[in-house]
Write a protein that holds these residues in place. Structure first.
Motif, mmCIF file in Angstrom:
data_model
loop_
_atom_site.group_PDB
_atom_site.id
_atom_site.type_symbol
_atom_site.label_atom_id
_atom_site.label_comp_id
_atom_site.label_asym_id
_atom_site.label_seq_id
_atom_site.Cartn_x
_atom_site.Cartn_y
_atom_site.Cartn_z
ATOM 1 N N ALA A 203 28.328 -22.033 -9.881
ATOM 2 C CA ALA A 203 27.889 -20.981 -8.962
ATOM 3 C C ALA A 203 27.026 -19.945 -9.687
ATOM 4 C CB ALA A 203 29.101 -20.317 -8.318
ATOM 5 N N ALA A 204 27.417 -19.622 -10.934
ATOM 6 C CA ALA A 204 26.635 -18.664 -11.722
ATOM 7 C C ALA A 204 25.247 -19.208 -12.004
ATOM 8 C CB ALA A 204 27.365 -18.350 -13.022
ATOM 9 N N ALA A 205 25.180 -20.495 -12.347
ATOM 10 C CA ALA A 205 23.892 -21.120 -12.622
ATOM 11 C C ALA A 205 23.019 -21.107 -11.371
ATOM 12 C CB ALA A 205 24.095 -22.555 -13.116
ATOM 13 N N LEU A 206 23.636 -21.358 -10.226
ATOM 14 C CA LEU A 206 22.896 -21.343 -8.962
ATOM 15 C C LEU A 206 22.373 -19.945 -8.653
ATOM 16 C CD1 LEU A 206 22.058 -23.100 -6.561
ATOM 17 C CD2 LEU A 206 24.200 -22.443 -5.435
ATOM 18 N N ALA A 207 23.225 -18.932 -8.946
ATOM 19 C CA ALA A 207 22.814 -17.551 -8.698
ATOM 20 C C ALA A 207 21.641 -17.154 -9.593
ATOM 21 C CB ALA A 207 23.996 -16.613 -8.925
ATOM 22 N N LEU A 208 21.676 -17.579 -10.867
ATOM 23 C CA LEU A 208 20.581 -17.283 -11.794
ATOM 24 C C LEU A 208 19.289 -17.980 -11.355
ATOM 25 C CD1 LEU A 208 22.397 -17.466 -15.264
ATOM 26 C CD2 LEU A 208 21.475 -15.428 -14.125
ATOM 27 N N ALA A 209 19.423 -19.232 -10.899
ATOM 28 C CA ALA A 209 18.247 -19.965 -10.430
ATOM 29 C C ALA A 209 17.638 -19.285 -9.212
ATOM 30 C CB ALA A 209 18.634 -21.402 -10.088
ATOM 31 N N ALA A 210 18.508 -18.799 -8.314
ATOM 32 C CA ALA A 210 18.018 -18.097 -7.127
ATOM 33 C C ALA A 210 17.305 -16.803 -7.509
ATOM 34 C CB ALA A 210 19.179 -17.813 -6.173
ATOM 35 N N LEU A 211 17.884 -16.089 -8.500
ATOM 36 C CA LEU A 211 17.265 -14.858 -8.970
ATOM 37 C C LEU A 211 15.905 -15.138 -9.602
ATOM 38 C CD1 LEU A 211 17.400 -11.819 -9.524
ATOM 39 C CD2 LEU A 211 18.621 -12.334 -11.662
ATOM 40 N N ALA A 212 15.839 -16.202 -10.412
ATOM 41 C CA ALA A 212 14.578 -16.566 -11.048
ATOM 42 C C ALA A 212 13.530 -16.918 -9.997
ATOM 43 C CB ALA A 212 14.792 -17.735 -12.012
ATOM 44 N N ALA A 213 13.951 -17.670 -8.969
ATOM 45 C CA ALA A 213 13.014 -18.043 -7.908
ATOM 46 C C ALA A 213 12.520 -16.808 -7.157
ATOM 47 C CB ALA A 213 13.691 -19.015 -6.943
ATOM 48 N N PHE A 214 13.438 -15.867 -6.906
ATOM 49 C CA PHE A 214 13.064 -14.628 -6.227
ATOM 50 C C PHE A 214 12.054 -13.843 -7.049
ATOM 51 C CE2 PHE A 214 13.766 -10.021 -5.819
ATOM 52 C CZ PHE A 214 13.385 -9.839 -4.491
ATOM 53 N N LEU A 215 12.310 -13.736 -8.362
ATOM 54 C CA LEU A 215 11.395 -12.996 -9.241
ATOM 55 C C LEU A 215 10.023 -13.661 -9.286
ATOM 56 C CD1 LEU A 215 13.755 -12.046 -12.207
ATOM 57 C CD2 LEU A 215 12.847 -10.531 -10.436
ATOM 58 N N LEU A 216 10.004 -15.007 -9.319
ATOM 59 C CA LEU A 216 8.733 -15.727 -9.341
ATOM 60 C C LEU A 216 7.938 -15.469 -8.066
ATOM 61 C CD1 LEU A 216 6.818 -17.711 -10.683
ATOM 62 C CD2 LEU A 216 8.127 -19.586 -9.650
ATOM 63 N N VAL A 217 8.634 -15.516 -6.934
ATOM 64 C CA VAL A 217 7.966 -15.248 -5.659
ATOM 65 C C VAL A 217 7.447 -13.811 -5.629
ATOM 66 C CG1 VAL A 217 8.315 -15.001 -3.168
ATOM 67 C CG2 VAL A 217 9.257 -16.983 -4.371
ATOM 68 N N LEU A 218 8.273 -12.882 -6.141
ATOM 69 C CA LEU A 218 7.881 -11.472 -6.167
ATOM 70 C C LEU A 218 6.635 -11.276 -7.024
ATOM 71 C CD1 LEU A 218 8.518 -8.537 -5.390
ATOM 72 C CD2 LEU A 218 9.968 -8.404 -7.433
ATOM 73 N N ILE A 219 6.605 -11.926 -8.202
ATOM 74 C CA ILE A 219 5.441 -11.811 -9.088
ATOM 75 C C ILE A 219 4.209 -12.408 -8.423
ATOM 76 C CG2 ILE A 219 4.463 -12.593 -11.279
ATOM 77 C CD1 ILE A 219 7.303 -12.460 -12.451
ATOM 78 N N CYS A 220 4.381 -13.547 -7.738
ATOM 79 C CA CYS A 220 3.259 -14.165 -7.023
ATOM 80 C C CYS A 220 2.714 -13.225 -5.954
ATOM 81 C CB CYS A 220 3.694 -15.487 -6.382
ATOM 82 S SG CYS A 220 3.948 -16.845 -7.534
ATOM 83 N N VAL A 221 3.615 -12.567 -5.223
ATOM 84 C CA VAL A 221 3.196 -11.634 -4.171
ATOM 85 C C VAL A 221 2.440 -10.463 -4.794
ATOM 86 C CG1 VAL A 221 4.005 -9.996 -2.444
ATOM 87 C CG2 VAL A 221 5.020 -12.283 -2.565
ATOM 88 N N ILE A 222 2.982 -9.906 -5.892
ATOM 89 C CA ILE A 222 2.320 -8.786 -6.576
ATOM 90 C C ILE A 222 0.944 -9.201 -7.074
ATOM 91 C CG2 ILE A 222 2.419 -7.280 -8.602
ATOM 92 C CD1 ILE A 222 5.478 -7.260 -8.280
ATOM 93 N N ALA A 223 0.867 -10.395 -7.690
ATOM 94 C CA ALA A 223 -0.407 -10.886 -8.200
ATOM 95 C C ALA A 223 -1.418 -11.035 -7.076
ATOM 96 C CB ALA A 223 -0.200 -12.223 -8.917
ATOM 97 N N HIS A 224 -0.967 -11.541 -5.940
ATOM 98 C CA HIS A 224 -1.866 -11.772 -4.807
ATOM 99 C C HIS A 224 -2.324 -10.454 -4.188
ATOM 100 C CE1 HIS A 224 -3.465 -14.429 -1.621
ATOM 101 N NE2 HIS A 224 -3.283 -13.368 -0.848
#
Length: 321
Positions: free
Chosen positions: A15-36
């Motif tokens: 569950a912890a690994a899944l939570a970290l993966a979700a956080l990483a995906a969220f941060l990646l999407v956030l960075i993509c949005v900021i970049a765009h």
């Protein structure tokens, strides 16, 4: 006596690994949005370089070679470079009268006497051979080179640093690299001077921290943008006029990482690129601040990839007259 039960973990390991993966995906999407969202619109050419005014990149070439020299607070280092370059160019012209050239010094909002120093060469060699373009505000090396390229008259265009770190006679090496790429698709080709062969010696003179930064930057360049060129940052690059028009018309980055975007654009446009070893000497007075400049370049590399990937930046084909 029975031992007290162990406190239960808030999350199991899966569950912890899944939570970290979700956080990483969220941060990646956030960075993509900021970049765009923060992406600049497609760059527009400077007013002095638009069609209908002279000289500009859209017109047919009237010189064999244009040398673009971006200069910011270079009153002390510029004379050595200009003396060496013009001495070589004048001798070459005497040997071959059909060889014509111009040197375009772009004063990038300097606060010292760079413009005055450059204009002395205009007086000495004539304004047809040496021209000075002064920008009111500092735009960065990429912005200065872009301005000079748009004002060039050469069949081939050479970027050359004002510090003279690369021996100017090595232009013959990058010219040979350009010739070896023939036939050029649509007249486009780029030949890059390279210091990669000097890497072992340079590492021996650097601190561990600077070496770590260098390897980190090289990895990001390879991972995010340009895989086939070992040294993207050498400021000695020769482009055909058509390649210069296509790449610089699409260029967005105006600071240190502009070379990477330039080569990224070239690869996307399938422009052939040669990498040629040149002589290079480190000259004191670099404007590169080791930590902060590398940090800025790292950010720019990530944004280059994300902005093209998300469609914030798009490549547009340009036409020469």
């Amino acid at each position: 006596m029975a031992l007290p039960p162990l406190p239960s973990l808030p999350l199991s390991l899966p569950a912890a690994a899944l939570a970290l993966a979700a956080l990483a995906a969220f941060l990646l999407v956030l960075i993509c949005v900021i970049a765009h969202v923060t992406a600049k619109t497609m760059p527009h050419e400077d007013a002095q370089c638009r069609r209908g005014s002279a000289p500009n990149i859209h017109d047919p070439p009237t010189r064999e070679l244009s040398v673009v020299v971006p200069s910011y607070n270079e009153e002390n280092r510029l004379p050595l470079m200009m003396d060496e370059a013009l001495d070589y160019l004048e001798k070459r012209q005497k040997q071959d009268p059909s060889f014509t050239y111009e040197v375009v010094v772009v004063n990038d909002g300097s606060k010292d006497q760079t413009a005055k120093v450059a204009k002395e060469y205009c007086k000495k060699y004539g304004s047809d051979k040496v021209r000075v373009i002064s920008l009111e505000k500092n735009r960065g090396k990429g912005g200065a080179v872009r301005t000079g390229v748009f004002s060039s008259r050469g069949k081939n265009i050479l970027m050359a640093d004002a510090d003279g770190a690369t021996k100017f006679a090595d232009i013959e090496k990058v010219e040979e690299g350009l010739k070896n790429l023939r036939p050029w698709p649509n007249g486009m080709a780029i030949s890059c001077g390279s210091r990669a062969h000097l890497e072992k010696d340079s590492i021996a003179k650097r601190s561990y921290f600077r070496t770590l930064l260098m390897y980190g930057f090289h990895f990001l360049v390879w991972f995010l943008c340009v895989k086939e060129i070992r040294d993207t940052q050498c400021g000695f690059k020769l482009l055909t006029r058509e390649a210069a028009l296509q790449t610089f018309s699409n260029l967005h980055i105006e600071r240190w990482a502009f070379d990477v975007e330039l080569l990224y654009i070239a690869q996307r446009l399938k422009i052939p690129i040669a990498e040629v070893a040149v002589n290079w000497t480190e000259i004191e007075g670099s404007k590169l601040v080791p930590f902060w400049s590398w940090l800025q370049m790292g950010r720019d590399l990530l944004f280059i990839r994300l902005r093209y990937m998300t469609g914030a930046w798009k490549l547009e084909a340009k036409k020469c007259n």
